[in-house]
Write a protein that holds these residues in place. Structure first.
Motif, PDB file in Angstrom:
ATOM      1  N   SER B 237       1.182  -0.714  -0.036  1.00  0.00           N
ATOM      2  CA  SER B 237       0.109  -0.309   0.046  1.00  0.00           C
ATOM      3  C   SER B 237       0.601   1.428   0.103  1.00  0.00           C
ATOM      4  O   SER B 237       2.616   1.278   0.614  1.00  0.00           O
ATOM      5  N   TYR B 238       0.092   2.066  -0.516  1.00  0.00           N
ATOM      6  CA  TYR B 238       1.544   3.623  -0.541  1.00  0.00           C
ATOM      7  C   TYR B 238       0.596   4.749   0.898  1.00  0.00           C
ATOM      8  O   TYR B 238       1.378   4.931   2.027  1.00  0.00           O
ATOM      9  N   PHE B 239      -0.642   4.663   0.696  1.00  0.00           N
ATOM     10  CA  PHE B 239      -0.682   5.632   1.933  1.00  0.00           C
ATOM     11  C   PHE B 239      -0.958   4.640   3.386  1.00  0.00           C
ATOM     12  O   PHE B 239      -0.631   5.139   4.191  1.00  0.00           O
ATOM     13  N   ALA B 240      -1.723   3.048   2.910  1.00  0.00           N
ATOM     14  CA  ALA B 240      -1.423   2.718   4.345  1.00  0.00           C
ATOM     15  C   ALA B 240       0.126   1.253   4.328  1.00  0.00           C
ATOM     16  O   ALA B 240       0.289   0.517   5.024  1.00  0.00           O
ATOM     17  N   ASN B 241       1.176   2.889   4.288  1.00  0.00           N
ATOM     18  CA  ASN B 241       2.349   2.357   4.376  1.00  0.00           C
ATOM     19  C   ASN B 241       3.182   2.819   6.097  1.00  0.00           C
ATOM     20  O   ASN B 241       3.813   3.986   5.436  1.00  0.00           O
ATOM     21  N   TYR B 242       3.043   1.933   6.568  1.00  0.00           N
ATOM     22  CA  TYR B 242       3.675   2.237   7.749  1.00  0.00           C
ATOM     23  C   TYR B 242       5.718   3.113   7.812  1.00  0.00           C
ATOM     24  O   TYR B 242       6.054   3.591   8.211  1.00  0.00           O
ATOM     25  N   LYS B 243       6.383   2.229   6.862  1.00  0.00           N
ATOM     26  CA  LYS B 243       7.626   2.746   6.627  1.00  0.00           C
ATOM     27  C   LYS B 243       7.458   4.276   6.112  1.00  0.00           C
ATOM     28  O   LYS B 243       8.535   4.441   6.768  1.00  0.00           O
ATOM     29  N   ARG B 244       6.586   4.694   5.363  1.00  0.00           N
ATOM     30  CA  ARG B 244       6.522   5.699   5.125  1.00  0.00           C
ATOM     31  C   ARG B 244       5.848   7.275   6.221  1.00  0.00           C
ATOM     32  O   ARG B 244       6.287   7.961   6.393  1.00  0.00           O
ATOM     33  N   TRP B 245       4.790   6.451   7.225  1.00  0.00           N
ATOM     34  CA  TRP B 245       4.734   6.759   8.834  1.00  0.00           C
ATOM     35  C   TRP B 245       5.767   7.123   9.546  1.00  0.00           C
ATOM     36  O   TRP B 245       5.687   8.165  10.473  1.00  0.00           O
ATOM     37  N   LEU B 246       6.672   6.163   9.949  1.00  0.00           N
ATOM     38  CA  LEU B 246       7.462   6.348  10.989  1.00  0.00           C
ATOM     39  C   LEU B 246       8.505   7.324  11.532  1.00  0.00           C
ATOM     40  O   LEU B 246       8.420   7.722  11.931  1.00  0.00           O
ATOM     41  N   PRO B 247       8.874   7.700  10.112  1.00  0.00           N
ATOM     42  CA  PRO B 247       9.521   8.622  10.348  1.00  0.00           C
ATOM     43  C   PRO B 247       9.099  10.419  10.457  1.00  0.00           C
ATOM     44  O   PRO B 247       9.325  11.040  11.138  1.00  0.00           O
ATOM     45  N   ILE B 248       7.366  10.453  10.058  1.00  0.00           N
ATOM     46  CA  ILE B 248       6.744  11.628  10.438  1.00  0.00           C
ATOM     47  C   ILE B 248       6.154  11.268  11.469  1.00  0.00           C
ATOM     48  O   ILE B 248       6.697  12.343  12.575  1.00  0.00           O
ATOM     49  N   MET B 249       5.754  10.322  12.002  1.00  0.00           N
ATOM     50  CA  MET B 249       5.609  10.005  13.690  1.00  0.00           C
ATOM     51  C   MET B 249       6.912  11.010  14.093  1.00  0.00           C
ATOM     52  O   MET B 249       6.913  11.031  15.682  1.00  0.00           O
ATOM     53  N   GLN B 250       7.870  10.120  14.017  1.00  0.00           N
ATOM     54  CA  GLN B 250       9.810  10.313  14.712  1.00  0.00           C
ATOM     55  C   GLN B 250       9.562  11.825  14.918  1.00  0.00           C
ATOM     56  O   GLN B 250       9.964  12.706  15.887  1.00  0.00           O
ATOM     57  N   SER B 251       9.365  12.504  13.721  1.00  0.00           N
ATOM     58  CA  SER B 251       9.530  13.484  13.651  1.00  0.00           C
ATOM     59  C   SER B 251       8.854  14.802  14.507  1.00  0.00           C
ATOM     60  O   SER B 251       8.845  15.310  15.253  1.00  0.00           O
ATOM     61  N   TYR B 252       7.504  14.323  14.096  1.00  0.00           N
ATOM     62  CA  TYR B 252       6.456  15.302  15.262  1.00  0.00           C
ATOM     63  C   TYR B 252       7.131  15.170  16.680  1.00  0.00           C
ATOM     64  O   TYR B 252       7.231  15.955  17.575  1.00  0.00           O
ATOM     65  N   GLU B 253       7.339  13.531  16.954  1.00  0.00           N
ATOM     66  CA  GLU B 253       7.804  13.252  18.543  1.00  0.00           C
ATOM     67  C   GLU B 253       9.280  14.788  18.519  1.00  0.00           C
ATOM     68  O   GLU B 253       8.479  14.712  20.282  1.00  0.00           O
ATOM     69  N   ASN B 254       9.558  14.320  17.919  1.00  0.00           N
ATOM     70  CA  ASN B 254      10.609  15.090  17.826  1.00  0.00           C
ATOM     71  C   ASN B 254      10.952  17.122  18.157  1.00  0.00           C
ATOM     72  O   ASN B 254      11.910  17.858  18.078  1.00  0.00           O
ATOM     73  N   LEU B 255       9.355  17.165  17.445  1.00  0.00           N
ATOM     74  CA  LEU B 255       9.013  18.988  17.397  1.00  0.00           C
ATOM     75  C   LEU B 255       9.966  19.562  16.122  1.00  0.00           C
ATOM     76  O   LEU B 255       9.892  20.308  15.755  1.00  0.00           O
ATOM     77  N   THR B 256      10.222  18.394  15.163  1.00  0.00           N
ATOM     78  CA  THR B 256      10.740  19.197  14.178  1.00  0.00           C
ATOM     79  C   THR B 256       9.753  17.943  12.750  1.00  0.00           C
ATOM     80  O   THR B 256      10.122  16.980  12.015  1.00  0.00           O
ATOM     81  N   PRO B 257       8.373  18.259  12.893  1.00  0.00           N
ATOM     82  CA  PRO B 257       7.373  17.994  11.284  1.00  0.00           C
ATOM     83  C   PRO B 257       8.015  18.168  10.444  1.00  0.00           C
ATOM     84  O   PRO B 257       8.845  18.336   9.529  1.00  0.00           O
ATOM     85  N   ALA B 258       7.290  16.224   9.911  1.00  0.00           N
ATOM     86  CA  ALA B 258       7.845  16.000   8.462  1.00  0.00           C
ATOM     87  C   ALA B 258       6.742  15.688   7.684  1.00  0.00           C
ATOM     88  O   ALA B 258       5.750  16.383   8.257  1.00  0.00           O
ATOM     89  N   TYR B 259       6.752  15.572   6.110  1.00  0.00           N
ATOM     90  CA  TYR B 259       6.153  15.616   5.334  1.00  0.00           C
ATOM     91  C   TYR B 259       5.362  14.343   4.949  1.00  0.00           C
ATOM     92  O   TYR B 259       6.251  14.028   3.760  1.00  0.00           O
ATOM     93  N   PHE B 260       4.630  13.862   5.019  1.00  0.00           N
ATOM     94  CA  PHE B 260       4.075  12.622   3.968  1.00  0.00           C
ATOM     95  C   PHE B 260       3.194  12.804   3.149  1.00  0.00           C
ATOM     96  O   PHE B 260       2.618  12.772   2.313  1.00  0.00           O
TER      97      PHE B 260
END
Lengths: 395, 395
Positions: B237-260
């Motif tokens: 899946s493209y949208f439901a791909n944890y590999k794409r979302w994992l760095p995004i969740m980590q970025s938000y948690e580190n207060l450095t938002p990233a975009y997918f």
């Protein structure tokens, strides 16, 4: 237990999310409603019908699903092409790359026609590509993060490469579905889906529709629905399966709600409130597109006077809902973004990987260009002051 | 241009969406914010951290994505099992059927252990199934639409079949991932994800979390993330791909938002407001679960006194956030739903295909059981009056 804090709001002028009207925000605060309530169904039905108006697509089937604009790519890739079939992607930057990735995830064989930065693939190149092979579908991004739309407003009316591309496909490869990635175009750029032979418009709530993010919006032609119906292989997604959603959309439109997955009820109330303004309010829908064109011209002119240069290589192909510009010599994009931020205005940095650190992006779409507001003037004044400040600092 | 209308609000007491606190609704009306704004990132980070608290899962990785609870099934099926691998589905009704469908969509080979209506698969049956074959993952629905949860509140504390199932898998098939479908359980039923050996909890915003619908919430163990990392085939899946979302969740948690893909910004503000109440407010998180248990007992007792019979065959296995009951002889569910509706109370009809027309469902979770409100008492009184009215009509 009251803990809601409201700090001073900065004017959000990026290419989405965009500002929302208070009515829209209030609708998003609607008390909880059952997703299958007869009281909620008319709002869902209203959105379906209004989207057909916004896209001049009386025969298309809108799908309103909880998700992001990105989910629309999965909807196209999982439903309207089968593994092993060919897709032609007209790639003009970041979103073209991503749509190609998404199609390949579902097994499509992708051929790309790449445009230079700030340019767009020529109709001749596209025609040559279409004649070379058989494509199940062709995708293009209507408003690009780097440059933007494709409209040419001539004295004879509106002419866009979306229209030309739709006509081209109809002429040389009539079985190919035409997919317009309009996430950053729906409701800010005039799109005549039916007349232009566009099979799917991929959109989202948080751009020209001036609604908070969280809704994937796609409108699908009857021709594309037939392709779906005649698939030889099963749809390769569960959540992003149009076959599961089609009866749900039809049920809501008939005011007899059915269940597959819970829709984003509050966001649909918000979308309804915004679509009411867009399709029933004053200015009219047609005037609204004209206002977008005028606001865009005004802002682009002011930016050029300050030394900004449009990323779009042909100015007449620039989008009307946003502006992407190279910063003038001696100005660093982060300093400019910061100087605008301290003036209460939020703009966006670059996205295209080749020029990311050299340009910035402004949004001027949705309610921000409504005659009752002066967001564009505020943005122009803010930009003038910010440029003066940043130049002084680096002098 | 003001067109927002607010009609009298009926009390929403279905198994989701549920009532939201005014603070949560107001947060959902937050003025537009950029999804990558440094001012927004702390709200996203807060939600990630608070979800770990709600699920007693300090080591898990929460994923907060625009979508419905259903999207969580795709996330599991597309990421944590590969085509051709085996999945064991403990099926206790509607949602078990659907999860099995979803897994098969992504190529998993599904074996089901079916429970009778209102019952649950016995641990012995599950153990036998686990020993018969090798399973990449096992799924079970924590709160079922027909019966509900799996908690047994004994004098020694909390014991649930979720806990027993997690321990069973650890003992007899430690490589199998344990997937708890907790859409109707998160924040209304006590789930100790880490201690109970649960690899994924699938949730959504509009149930015990008392937030409007539109957010898929899944919390994933480090063990499951390793399975993801070591996949031999690409994520389907493209949208439901944890590999794409994992760095995004980590970025938000580190207060450095990233975009997918653009997150549902306003709904995340709303979720933050609700999670603040749940994890920092009074009552405490532990008290909150106890209040759910008490409210559930109180309502179930009142319903039984009126002649309703729980669908759950073992009353001690009933959920604490909802009640599913067969209507008494001589009462038609639609008449009852209507009589409650005219008293300003919204309840739900049946879902399980075998008994759909014989039972109704009540929700009593989230803010509705908060001591500052009296929703459960209103529901009991409403039910008493509605039953009297409907009985009189049919007499």
């Amino acid at each position: 237990m009251s803990s809601f804090k409201q700090s001073a709001h900065k004017l959000l002028l990026i290419p989405g999310p965009v500002e929302c009207h208070d009515d829209v925000l209030l609708a998003n605060a609607h008390p909880s409603m059952s997703h299958v309530s007869p009281a909620f169904a008319p709002s869902f039905a209203y959105c379906i019908k209004a989207l057909r108006k916004v896209l001049y697509a009386p025969t298309a089937q809108p799908f309103i699903i909880a998700g992001s604009g990105t989910l629309g790519w999965d909807l196209v890739a999982a439903n309207l092409i089968e593994a092993g079939q060919n897709a032609l992607v007209l790639n003009s930057g970041y979103f073209g790359d991503s749509f190609a990735d998404c199609l390949e995830t579902y097994g499509a064989k992708v051929t790309q026609v790449k445009a230079p930065v700030g340019g767009r693939p020529s109709l001749e190149d596209v025609e040559a590509a279409l004649k070379k092979d058989k494509y199940a579908l062709m995708t293009f991004t209507h408003v690009r993060s780097t440059k933007a739309a494709s409209e040419v407003d001539t004295s004879t009316g509106v002419l866009s490469d979306a229209k030309a591309l739709g006509e081209l496909v109809k002429r040389v490869s009539p079985e190919t579905l035409v997919i317009l990635d309009g996430v950053c175009a729906v409701a800010s750029e005039e799109i005549h889906q039916d007349d232009w032979n566009i099979d799917v418009v991929v959109g989202a709530s948080q751009k020209g529709l001036s609604t908070p993010p969280g809704v994937s919006i796609t409108t699908v032609s009857t021709k594309a629905l037939k392709v779906l119906e005649n698939r030889k292989t099963p749809v390769a997604s569960y959540f992003a399966n149009y076959k599961r959603w089609l009866p749900i959309m039809q049920s809501y439109e008939n005011l007899t709600p059915a269940y597959f997955a819970t829709p984003p009820v509050n966001l649909i109330y918000a979308l309804e409130a915004s679509l009411k303004q867009i399709t029933e309010g004053s200015p009219s829908l047609e005037e609204r597109f004209q206002i977008h064109r005028e606001a865009s011209k005004k802002f682009k002119k002011a930016a050029e006077e300050l030394g900004f240069k449009q990323v779009a290589t042909e100015p007449e192909t620039a989008a009307n809902g946003m502006t992407a510009v190279y910063v003038p010599e001696g100005i660093a994009p982060p300093a400019l973004v910061g100087a605008l931020g301290s003036r209460g205005i939020v703009i966006a940095g670059g996205l295209h990987k080749d020029i990311k650190t050299k340009y910035v992006r402004f949004g001027h779409m949705g309610v921000s260009v409504h005659p009752s507001r002066n967001d564009v003037d505020v943005m122009i004044k803010g930009l003038q002051d910010a440029v003066a400040e940043v130049k002084q600092q680096s002098a």
